[in-house]
Design a protein around this motif. Structure first.
Motif, PDB file in Angstrom:
ATOM      1  N   ALA A   8       0.836  -1.204   0.000  1.00 60.78           N
ATOM      2  CA  ALA A   8       0.000   0.000   0.000  1.00 60.78           C
ATOM      3  C   ALA A   8       0.870   1.253   0.000  1.00 60.78           C
ATOM      4  O   ALA A   8       0.634   2.196   0.739  1.00 60.78           O
ATOM      5  CB  ALA A   8      -0.941  -0.022   1.198  1.00 60.78           C
ATOM      6  N   GLY A   9       1.900   1.246  -0.795  1.00 61.67           N
ATOM      7  CA  GLY A   9       2.787   2.412  -0.878  1.00 61.67           C
ATOM      8  C   GLY A   9       3.691   2.503   0.324  1.00 61.67           C
ATOM      9  O   GLY A   9       4.641   1.734   0.453  1.00 61.67           O
ATOM     10  N   THR A  10       3.398   3.408   1.230  1.00 61.71           N
ATOM     11  CA  THR A  10       4.250   3.602   2.399  1.00 61.71           C
ATOM     12  C   THR A  10       4.004   2.559   3.487  1.00 61.71           C
ATOM     13  O   THR A  10       4.729   2.532   4.482  1.00 61.71           O
ATOM     14  CB  THR A  10       4.035   5.009   3.004  1.00 61.71           C
ATOM     15  N   TRP A  11       3.006   1.711   3.305  1.00 59.62           N
ATOM     16  CA  TRP A  11       2.671   0.678   4.290  1.00 59.62           C
ATOM     17  C   TRP A  11       2.610  -0.674   3.612  1.00 59.62           C
ATOM     18  O   TRP A  11       2.291  -0.781   2.433  1.00 59.62           O
ATOM     19  CB  TRP A  11       1.336   0.998   4.976  1.00 59.62           C
ATOM     20  N   THR A  90      -3.494   7.347   9.826  1.00 62.50           N
ATOM     21  CA  THR A  90      -3.204   7.491   8.404  1.00 62.50           C
ATOM     22  C   THR A  90      -2.845   6.143   7.786  1.00 62.50           C
ATOM     23  O   THR A  90      -3.236   5.844   6.653  1.00 62.50           O
ATOM     24  CB  THR A  90      -2.055   8.501   8.181  1.00 62.50           C
ATOM     25  N   ALA A  91      -2.113   5.310   8.515  1.00 62.61           N
ATOM     26  CA  ALA A  91      -1.776   3.969   8.016  1.00 62.61           C
ATOM     27  C   ALA A  91      -3.043   3.149   7.819  1.00 62.61           C
ATOM     28  O   ALA A  91      -3.176   2.428   6.819  1.00 62.61           O
ATOM     29  CB  ALA A  91      -0.839   3.263   8.994  1.00 62.61           C
ATOM     30  N   ASP A  93      -6.064   4.342   7.187  1.00 60.57           N
ATOM     31  CA  ASP A  93      -6.771   4.888   6.031  1.00 60.57           C
ATOM     32  C   ASP A  93      -6.148   4.416   4.720  1.00 60.57           C
ATOM     33  O   ASP A  93      -6.854   3.988   3.803  1.00 60.57           O
ATOM     34  CB  ASP A  93      -6.767   6.424   6.070  1.00 60.57           C
ATOM     35  N   THR A  94      -4.831   4.465   4.640  1.00 58.63           N
ATOM     36  CA  THR A  94      -4.134   4.027   3.424  1.00 58.63           C
ATOM     37  C   THR A  94      -4.336   2.539   3.196  1.00 58.63           C
ATOM     38  O   THR A  94      -4.620   2.090   2.073  1.00 58.63           O
ATOM     39  CB  THR A  94      -2.627   4.348   3.527  1.00 58.63           C
ATOM     40  N   THR A  97      -7.905   1.668   1.969  1.00 54.32           N
ATOM     41  CA  THR A  97      -8.092   1.941   0.544  1.00 54.32           C
ATOM     42  C   THR A  97      -7.553   0.782  -0.299  1.00 54.32           C
ATOM     43  O   THR A  97      -8.212   0.323  -1.244  1.00 54.32           O
ATOM     44  CB  THR A  97      -7.398   3.257   0.156  1.00 54.32           C
TER      45      THR A  97
END
Length: 112
Positions: A8-11, A90-91, A93-94, A97
């Protein structure tokens, strides 16, 4: 079904673990989950396809910062829930998605 990992990108999203390399139980306890069989139950639920869960992790340390759970319904729908350790909303939420895309595209389920 075997657990599915998601970038998930940064996670990084992966199955919950409690083994000699990674133990998510201390982080789960920070989220109020203290059942010693929790990780084993979540693993079994993947195999039974009754719940799908992901540990949302810091990619460099693999530390669990949130958890996302998808519960399939009797029809072609599913419920998506999750929680985050303080400061990691934020993690969540990301990750949510990314899981939403997987559930709808990969599993063909509509989220309620």
């Amino acid at each position: 079904m075997e657990p599915v990992e998601i970038n998930a990108g940064t996670w990084y999203l992966r199955a919950l673990r409690a083994d000699d390399r990674i133990d998510d139980r201390p982080a789960l306890a920070d989220g109020g989950i203290t059942d010693p069989d929790y990780v084993a139950r979540r693993t079994a639920q993947w195999a039974e396809e009754t719940n799908f869960s992901w540990a949302v992790c810091e990619p460099t340390t693999a530390e669990l910062v949130a958890e996302i759970v998808v519960t399939p319904g009797a029809d072609d729908t599913a419920e998506l829930t999750g929680w985050a350790r303080p400061g990691y909303e934020t993690a969540l939420d990301t990750g949510t998605t990314a899981v939403r895309r997987f559930v709808e595209g990969g599993l063909g389920l509509r989220l309620r």
